[in-house]
Write an enzyme that holds these catalytic residues in place. Structure first.
Site, short mmCIF file in Angstrom:
data_model
loop_
_atom_site.label_atom_id
_atom_site.label_comp_id
_atom_site.label_asym_id
_atom_site.label_seq_id
_atom_site.Cartn_x
_atom_site.Cartn_y
_atom_site.Cartn_z
N ASP A 152 15.79 21.96 61.68
CA ASP A 152 14.52 21.54 62.42
C ASP A 152 14.48 22.19 64.10
OD1 ASP A 152 12.24 20.11 63.91
OD2 ASP A 152 13.62 18.51 64.87
N VAL A 181 17.57 13.12 76.30
CA VAL A 181 19.13 14.48 76.51
C VAL A 181 18.80 14.24 78.04
CG1 VAL A 181 19.98 16.52 76.71
CG2 VAL A 181 19.51 15.86 74.63
#
Length: 239
Positions: free
Chosen positions: A128, A20
């Site tokens: 998650d 990211v």
């Protein structure tokens, strides 16, 4: 540069699915997060499909506590996703400084639970939820990174036998082949809240599968007495 529009500024996170970056949207003049799938993921149709599913999962949920999706595409064989940027960093960044106070954790749980309710109403299970996937937005905490999200009722084990997620925050059913539903995210939120209160997850270790099994076999973790004395309702909720 991505798509002749997003100017990459710096890396702000990475994981099994990809990296990211903080980037500048040159058309709209705003700072965004660009998630670029890792090369090994792009070469494998199964995890690549999960990355694409993240875009669809995010696009189906409109809620102030859920990271918004702005754009999606591919740079050659590598898909990318442009998302809302959490300007205040992640909960993991905050916990690196130490535990949070019970009032702070109470606000965190309230905001993340509301986001999970919206996610579950759309038929999605995050699977998650971790401190790294809880981000500080302009007006509170937000849930992001849906890289292993699934339709409610899917199993946690892929067709290749790989178990997805982060073991310190796994629900017990993740360790089996049973269906994983919204309750798994609620359990993970309890683990995240325990970590926020104590400075460490309820179970930890060097072997991921062994840590996962602790959620099945180990005694229930107990919130410290100091927390129970200050916020008994929150302690009971987390436990």
């Amino acid at each position: 540069m991505i798509a002749d529009r997003y100017e990459i500024l710096d890396e702000i996170g990475h994981g099994a699915m990809g990296v990211v970056h903080r980037a500048r949207d040159l058309q709209l003049g705003r700072t965004v997060a660009v998630k670029l799938v890792a090369p090994h993921v792009a070469a494998d149709p199964d995890p690549r499909a999960r990355f694409v599913r993240e875009a669809h999962a995010l696009g189906r949920v409109v809620h102030p506590g859920v990271v918004g999706i702005y754009d999606v595409g591919a740079d050659g064989e590598r898909p990318w996703l442009v998302m809302e940027l959490g300007p205040g960093g992640s909960l993991a960044d905050r916990l690196a400084e130490g535990p949070m106070s019970p009032p702070e954790v109470g606000a965190l749980v309230t905001e993340v639970a509301a986001a999970l309710a919206a996610i579950h109403a759309a038929g999605i299970v995050h699977r998650d939820l971790t401190p790294g996937n809880v981000l500080r937005g302009q007006d509170g905490w937000m849930v992001g990174d849906f890289g292993v999200a699934a339709a409610s009722g899917e199993t946690a084990i892929t067709r290749t036998g790989v178990v997805l997620g982060t073991p310190e925050y796994w629900a017990p059913e993740v360790m089996g082949e049973s269906r994983v539903g919204p309750a798994a995210d609620v359990y993970s939120l309890g683990c995240v809240a325990f970590h926020a209160l104590t400075g460490h997850p309820p179970y930890s270790g060097s072997n991921p599968l062994r840590v996962g099994m602790l959620h099945v076999t180990a005694p229930r973790p107990i919130v410290p007495d100091r927390v129970r004395a200050e916020a008994p309702d929150l302690a009971a909720l987390v436990e």
